[in-house]
Design an enzyme around this catalytic site. Structure first.
Site: not given
Ligand code: NAP
Length: 217
Positions: A126, A130
């Protein structure tokens, strides 16, 4: 519907708001520190942060407003507390770790594959911003596969949401992969959840899978 959107200024919220309006919803945007009164809204949506989501959702449930939650990082204890709160208020709280249809299918396929190839590991990647790790999708995938699945997390700039499920057998490797390239991928799932949340049973329902028929919807 009159919809209260928490996290409207965030990466997902900013992609979602125009899609909600295009679908005919009246959207009120809420950011950090706004503290809006949820009374009178038909539903609320939360794409904020793990440390903010619970208070937002509790406020909505207490006001009798059903909520669609995309924010990840809620613990089992958080979900149990929200379930109790939602039941007491007689409204539904729908929580999905991933609103992308392809990711839901990836989880289904991984669960099926794990019945035949039990040695598996997950690699999830990600955007570096995040906050929670491993991702909610990876944890949900591992749980659907029976639980004993190691998860490797990568956080780098330029990524959105990517996951590979690797299942090894003697002389073979099965890889199931899903990539989210833009946050528009989450809009159809959120619109579906918004459409259904008013008619779900009071309490917490987890996972887009619960809203998708097995017949091909
Ligand atoms: P983001 O860009 O950091 O956006 C979060 C937004 O929420 C920011 O604008 C933030 O404002 C705001 N915020 C913080 N506290 C708030 C509060 N108390 N009330 C209202 N707004 C508040 O994050 P993102 O990429 O959009 O992701 C948001 C969440 O959704 C994350 O948990 C992520 O993991 C999850 N997610 C879920 C899915 C899914 O399909 N379920 C998909 C993608 C992402 P500030 O910048 O001022 O803090």
């Amino acid at each position: 519907m009159r919809v209260l959107l928490y996290g409207a200024g965030g990466k997902v919220g900013a992609a979602l708001a125009p899609r909600l309006r295009d679908a005919g919803h009246e959207v009120t945007e809420a950011g950090r520190g706004d503290d809006p009164d949820p009374a009178g809204f038909d539903a609320a949506i939360d794409f904020t942060r793990p440390d903010a989501v619970r208070a937002n959702v509790e406020r909505c449930l207490d006001a009798g407003v059903p909520v669609v939650v995309g924010t990840t990082g809620l613990t089992e204890d958080d979900l149990a507390a929200l379930d109790e709160r939602a039941r007491a208020a007689g409204v539904a709280c729908f929580v999905a770790p991933n609103f992308a249809l392809g990711a839901v299918l990836m989880m289904r396929f991984a669960a099926e594959a794990a019945r035949h190839l039990p040695r598996a590991e997950i690699v999830e990647a990600h955007d570096e911003r995040k906050v929670d790790k491993p991702s909610g999708t990876a944890r949900a995938t591992a749980a659907a596969m029976g639980g004993d699945v190691e998860i490797h997390s990568i956080r780098l700039p330029g990524l959105v949401a990517h996951q590979e499920v690797l299942l090894g057998g003697e002389g073979q490797l099965l890889t199931i992969r899903h990539d989210t390239f833009s946050r528009e991928a989450f809009a159809p799932g959120v619109l579906l959840a918004l459409d259904r949340v008013g008619s779900l049973a009071p309490g917490v329902t987890v996972g887009l899978d619960a809203l998708l028929s097995r017949g091909g919807e």
